[in-house]
Design a protein around this motif. Sequence first.
Motif, short mmCIF file in Angstrom:
data_model
loop_
_atom_site.label_atom_id
_atom_site.label_comp_id
_atom_site.label_asym_id
_atom_site.label_seq_id
_atom_site.Cartn_x
_atom_site.Cartn_y
_atom_site.Cartn_z
N LEU A 152 0.74 -1.23 0.10
CA LEU A 152 0.05 -0.11 0.01
C LEU A 152 0.85 1.24 0.00
CD1 LEU A 152 -2.79 -1.34 2.62
CD2 LEU A 152 -2.93 -0.48 0.39
N LEU A 153 1.91 1.32 0.71
CA LEU A 153 2.58 2.56 0.87
C LEU A 153 3.45 2.61 -0.55
CD1 LEU A 153 4.29 2.26 4.44
CD2 LEU A 153 2.71 4.21 3.48
N GLY A 154 3.65 1.39 -1.12
CA GLY A 154 4.36 1.62 -2.37
C GLY A 154 3.42 2.07 -3.76
N SER A 155 2.25 1.89 -3.38
CA SER A 155 1.34 2.31 -4.63
C SER A 155 0.80 3.81 -4.24
CB SER A 155 0.05 1.32 -4.69
OG SER A 155 -0.89 1.83 -3.45
N THR A 156 0.46 4.45 -5.19
CA THR A 156 -0.21 5.98 -5.00
C THR A 156 -1.71 5.89 -4.33
OG1 THR A 156 -0.49 5.97 -7.54
CG2 THR A 156 1.52 7.12 -6.58
N ALA A 157 -2.30 4.87 -5.13
CA ALA A 157 -3.68 4.74 -4.45
C ALA A 157 -3.86 4.08 -3.17
CB ALA A 157 -4.52 3.89 -5.67
#
Length: 159
Positions: A152-157
Amino acid sequence: MNKSQIPAAQKEVLSLLLDDHKKVKKLFKEFEAEKDDAAKERLAQEACTELSVHAKIEEEIFYPFLRDQNPKAFGDLLDEALVEHASAKELIAQIQGSSMAEELYEAKVTVLNEYVQHHVTEEEDELFPKVIAQKIDLRDILTPLVQRKEELLGSTAVA
Ligand SMILES: [Fe+2]
Ligand SMILES: [Fe+2]
């Protein structure tokens, strides 16, 4: 809650969640102390991202696991927690969609901080001690929590 007193079966998972709580509290403190608008906005947005990710891993993994282990013991507490998350998420969405230039921005961050403090206190003073008292072994969900958080932290959404 004192990490050193957490039994091995709960230690790593509860420590991870406690560290998240601590990080968000710190960001809100820095927001309050900061004078520069751009820096304030960055801190608020970071707090929102951290909170979204934290709420998500609790909702997707931690809460359902507890409910499954003992619906009677945890049902009511988890229902309340979900309602609290929902209010916080609404405010987070508003903050993420606005800026310091908007009149109520700072008030929204302050109220979010109050919601979060209340919620975190309930988790740390009621839910986590109950997890320990019920001897719920959390070790199996450590890796899923860590992996989902990274994802989750790696994605923007993240909202
Ligand atoms: Fe929570
Ligand atoms: Fe939490």
